[in-house]
Design an enzyme around this catalytic site. Structure first.
Site, short mmCIF file in Angstrom:
data_model
loop_
_atom_site.label_atom_id
_atom_site.label_comp_id
_atom_site.label_asym_id
_atom_site.label_seq_id
_atom_site.Cartn_x
_atom_site.Cartn_y
_atom_site.Cartn_z
CB CYS A 51 -27.14 2.49 -10.68
SG CYS A 51 -28.36 3.14 -9.54
CG ASP A 52 -22.12 -0.92 -9.99
OD1 ASP A 52 -21.55 0.15 -10.27
OD2 ASP A 52 -22.01 -1.49 -8.89
#
Length: 352
Positions: A51-52
């Site tokens: 996840c960014d």
């Protein structure tokens, strides 16, 4: 009594030599992690790798009213140091971007106003910028100042809100109020959580529906309740039911008409996936590499699922693990709290 240790301590065998004068080394111990610890570490590791961007609900996820949940600030700082993009996404519409940012900062959560996206921001944008009602100029608001502030940013004026918190009327005054509402322009009614909700506001909204049959009807959310300490505080959902019942009773011609021109409001907050999609559009995000973090399965987690995001369910708010079965909504990950993102960070990132 000393607090329980997070790990089970297992003694290892000591050794000795035949020489009776020799001194044995100190007793050594090893820490054995529980299955829950291992599962939490694995979940955090996967989230950090995949996840960014992290979308955080606020009430029940980051804080309870004026109390920050333990280790939330540390978790937010840790994610920032990793270069993650952070957004604070709450259905509570009584605060504008700036007001939500101020609350978070006072609680010790570093953030910028651009990262704060309460549901009133999405509501104002949906009504105006998404060309749903480009002609809209003035609406009646049952809700907090945040709704009015965000509507004003897109060029829509409003009446109602906190300015009418202490208003009341007699039978004779109600007739005069009806005539006044009839003469004014109202393009719609917008409902949000309102600590000053009153019979006056309920009656005036009904007059808008009666006198302006083509006006639209939107709600920033329909949350049933929020957890505050050990209690549940009624959310906008119960308030909205009152407005919808009043609309049906006083403007029966709206019954059966397609939303948003009927007796029921279009609900724009979570779990509406367009809420997440708008944030992604504004910030150039890939929702498949984003995660929605929240304490409510039927709002926070369901929006994540509907928007194609990953979802992290935390157990500090309204729902507990049994609700996964009863509500039939399955999160991708479950952790005791947001603080676990910090508490179970990988060893090679322990200095961040």
């Amino acid at each position: 009594q000393s607090p329980a240790l997070p790990f089970t301590t297992v003694p290892m065998l000591s050794w000795c030599r035949a020489d009776k004068n020799s001194i044995s080394p100190p007793l050594k111990t090893a820490k054995v992690k529980s299955d829950n610890d291992k599962a939490n570490e694995a979940a955090v590791k996967t989230l950090l790798e995949d996840c960014d961007a992290f979308f955080f609900d606020c009430d029940g996820t980051l804080y309870h009213a004026g109390d920050l949940i333990p280790h939330v600030a540390e978790a937010i700082n840790f994610l920032r140091n990793l270069g993650k993009k952070l957004f604070f996404v709450t259905n509570t519409s009584s605060r504008s971007r700036e007001q939500l940012c101020s609350k978070l900062q006072k609680l010790g959560v570093p953030c910028e106003a651009s990262e704060c996206v309460p549901s009133c921001v999405f509501t104002a944008d949906y009504i105006h910028r998404m060309q749903m009602h480009p002609e809209a100029k003035h609406v009646y608001v049952v809700g907090g100042q945040g709704v009015q502030d965000e509507l004003a940013k897109v060029g829509i004026t409003s009446s109602g809100g906190p300015a009418e918190d202490k208003e009341a009327f007699s039978d004779e005054e109600f007739k005069a109020l009806g005539e006044k509402v009839k003469k004014e322009r109202f393009d719609g009614v917008v409902s949000g959580w309102d600590l000053g909700f009153s019979f006056y506001k309920l009656a005036k909204a009904s007059l808008v529906f009666q006198n302006h049959p083509e006006c639209f009807f939107y709600a920033t959310n329909d949350d049933a309740a929020d957890k505050v300490g050990g209690f549940l505080l009624p959310g906008n959902g119960p308030l909205l039911k009152n407005l919808e019942a009043s609309c049906a009773a006083c403007a029966p011609d709206r019954i059966g008409k397609e939303k948003p021109f009927g007796a029921e409001a279009v609900v724009l907050g979570k779990p509406n996936p367009n809420y997440a999609k708008l944030i992604a559009e504004w910030n150039g995000l890939d929702l498949q590499r984003s995660v929605m973090v929240g304490d409510r399965l039927d709002t926070d987690i369901l929006m994540g699922v509907n928007a194609g995001m990953k979802s992290l369910f935390v157990l500090t708010g309204v729902d507990d693990v049994t609700a996964i079965t009863t509500k039939k909504i399955q999160p991708d990950f479950t952790l005791p709290s947001v603080g676990c993102l910090y508490d179970y960070r990988p060893n090679d990132q322990s200095n961040l």
